[in-house]
Design a protein around this motif. Sequence first.
Motif, PDB file in Angstrom:
ATOM      1  N   MET A  42      -6.545  40.468 -31.780  1.00 30.53           N
ATOM      2  CA  MET A  42      -7.069  39.805 -30.582  1.00 30.53           C
ATOM      3  C   MET A  42      -6.249  40.184 -29.356  1.00 30.53           C
ATOM      4  N   ALA A  43      -4.922  40.221 -29.496  1.00 30.65           N
ATOM      5  CA  ALA A  43      -4.055  40.552 -28.366  1.00 30.65           C
ATOM      6  C   ALA A  43      -4.303  41.980 -27.874  1.00 30.65           C
ATOM      7  N   VAL A  44      -4.470  42.902 -28.808  1.00 33.28           N
ATOM      8  CA  VAL A  44      -4.743  44.286 -28.419  1.00 33.28           C
ATOM      9  C   VAL A  44      -6.077  44.376 -27.676  1.00 33.28           C
ATOM     10  N   VAL A  45      -7.085  43.687 -28.181  1.00 33.93           N
ATOM     11  CA  VAL A  45      -8.398  43.687 -27.513  1.00 33.93           C
ATOM     12  C   VAL A  45      -8.271  43.107 -26.102  1.00 33.93           C
ATOM     13  N   VAL A  46      -7.548  41.993 -25.969  1.00 34.43           N
ATOM     14  CA  VAL A  46      -7.364  41.367 -24.652  1.00 34.43           C
ATOM     15  C   VAL A  46      -6.614  42.308 -23.716  1.00 34.43           C
ATOM     16  N   MET A  47      -5.555  42.949 -24.216  1.00 33.51           N
ATOM     17  CA  MET A  47      -4.781  43.870 -23.371  1.00 33.51           C
ATOM     18  C   MET A  47      -5.641  45.027 -22.887  1.00 33.51           C
ATOM     19  N   VAL A  48      -6.462  45.583 -23.770  1.00 30.78           N
ATOM     20  CA  VAL A  48      -7.314  46.710 -23.391  1.00 30.78           C
ATOM     21  C   VAL A  48      -8.367  46.245 -22.386  1.00 30.78           C
ATOM     22  N   ARG A  49      -9.017  45.107 -22.662  1.00 29.80           N
ATOM     23  CA  ARG A  49     -10.070  44.608 -21.768  1.00 29.80           C
ATOM     24  C   ARG A  49      -9.529  44.253 -20.392  1.00 29.80           C
ATOM     25  N   LYS A  50      -8.302  43.721 -20.321  1.00 28.78           N
ATOM     26  CA  LYS A  50      -7.710  43.332 -19.033  1.00 28.78           C
ATOM     27  C   LYS A  50      -6.975  44.495 -18.366  1.00 28.78           C
ATOM     28  N   GLY A  51      -6.831  45.611 -19.079  1.00 30.48           N
ATOM     29  CA  GLY A  51      -6.148  46.768 -18.517  1.00 30.48           C
ATOM     30  C   GLY A  51      -4.652  46.572 -18.336  1.00 30.48           C
ATOM     31  N   VAL A  62      -2.254  47.111 -20.954  1.00 32.31           N
ATOM     32  CA  VAL A  62      -1.544  47.644 -22.123  1.00 32.31           C
ATOM     33  C   VAL A  62      -0.170  48.163 -21.716  1.00 32.31           C
ATOM     34  N   LYS A  63      -0.117  49.013 -20.691  1.00 33.89           N
ATOM     35  CA  LYS A  63       1.148  49.616 -20.253  1.00 33.89           C
ATOM     36  C   LYS A  63       2.126  48.533 -19.781  1.00 33.89           C
ATOM     37  N   GLU A  64       1.628  47.574 -18.991  1.00 33.30           N
ATOM     38  CA  GLU A  64       2.469  46.487 -18.478  1.00 33.30           C
ATOM     39  C   GLU A  64       3.009  45.624 -19.632  1.00 33.30           C
ATOM     40  N   THR A  65       2.164  45.336 -20.605  1.00 35.84           N
ATOM     41  CA  THR A  65       2.582  44.504 -21.735  1.00 35.84           C
ATOM     42  C   THR A  65       3.620  45.229 -22.586  1.00 35.84           C
ATOM     43  N   LEU A  66       3.382  46.493 -22.875  1.00 41.69           N
ATOM     44  CA  LEU A  66       4.351  47.255 -23.674  1.00 41.69           C
ATOM     45  C   LEU A  66       5.690  47.350 -22.944  1.00 41.69           C
ATOM     46  N   SER A  89      11.290  45.695 -22.664  1.00 35.99           N
ATOM     47  CA  SER A  89      12.380  45.064 -21.902  1.00 35.99           C
ATOM     48  C   SER A  89      12.927  43.842 -22.632  1.00 35.99           C
ATOM     49  N   ALA A  90      12.040  43.032 -23.173  1.00 42.17           N
ATOM     50  CA  ALA A  90      12.475  41.845 -23.912  1.00 42.17           C
ATOM     51  C   ALA A  90      13.269  42.234 -25.153  1.00 42.17           C
ATOM     52  N   GLY A 149       0.586  36.260 -17.898  1.00 41.25           N
ATOM     53  CA  GLY A 149      -0.179  37.217 -18.684  1.00 41.25           C
ATOM     54  C   GLY A 149      -1.364  36.583 -19.390  1.00 41.25           C
ATOM     55  N   PRO A 150      -2.273  37.428 -19.864  1.00 40.80           N
ATOM     56  CA  PRO A 150      -3.433  36.910 -20.593  1.00 40.80           C
ATOM     57  C   PRO A 150      -2.986  36.236 -21.894  1.00 40.80           C
ATOM     58  N   LYS A 151      -3.734  35.236 -22.305  1.00 42.90           N
ATOM     59  CA  LYS A 151      -3.398  34.447 -23.491  1.00 42.90           C
ATOM     60  C   LYS A 151      -4.406  34.735 -24.601  1.00 42.90           C
ATOM     61  N   VAL A 152      -3.970  34.490 -25.821  1.00 41.30           N
ATOM     62  CA  VAL A 152      -4.826  34.595 -26.994  1.00 41.30           C
ATOM     63  C   VAL A 152      -4.928  33.201 -27.595  1.00 41.30           C
TER      64      VAL A 152
END
Length: 183
Positions: free
Chosen positions: A113-122, A124-128, A133-134, A150-153
């Motif tokens: 679900m998180a991968v789908v949300v990251m791709v749909r919201k564009g 992916v690069k920011e999240t990675l 960093s974390a 950030g987007p939530k699941v």
Amino acid sequence: MYSLLMIVVAVAAVIDWRTQRVPNRLTYPAILAGLIIWPIAGAVLGGGELALELGRASWIGMLCGLIPFALLVMTAGLGGGDMKLMAAVGSLSASWEVVLSTTIYALVVAVVMAVVVMVRKGVVKETLSRVFSAALLASAKVKAELPEDGPKVAFAAAVAVGAAIAGAEQMLGLATPWRGFSP
């Protein structure tokens, strides 16, 4: 009892999807229902010894859902409603094995679900970049201050899928690596 479990996780999934919350008015009664119904069922079906066994199993299941997820809540990984929902899974299933299976399946579903949300919201690069960093800060034993924007699941949706698979697995007697293991 699995039908009650499925109703609880399905309702939690819908509410979490819409509001990003799992309400106490759902989780607390579900936890109590498991802790009360299992010993009564044991008493009716087999007497005092079975009542104690099923009551103990319900408590163990509840604690197996509560304690690990409480650690995740403390590290800001999940919300308290998700923790209480997993406690309800344990209480209603009276099975630490179902809690473990639900957890594993839910985590896999949540990642998808998180991968789908990251791709749909564009994002992916920011999240990675944030994850990297974390991880670097954690390796330096510095707590990462991650933004909350950030987007939530809806983790309860992942729990619902995980509980459905785990419940079916248990009812069908399918083999799992932990089946037959006794704590």
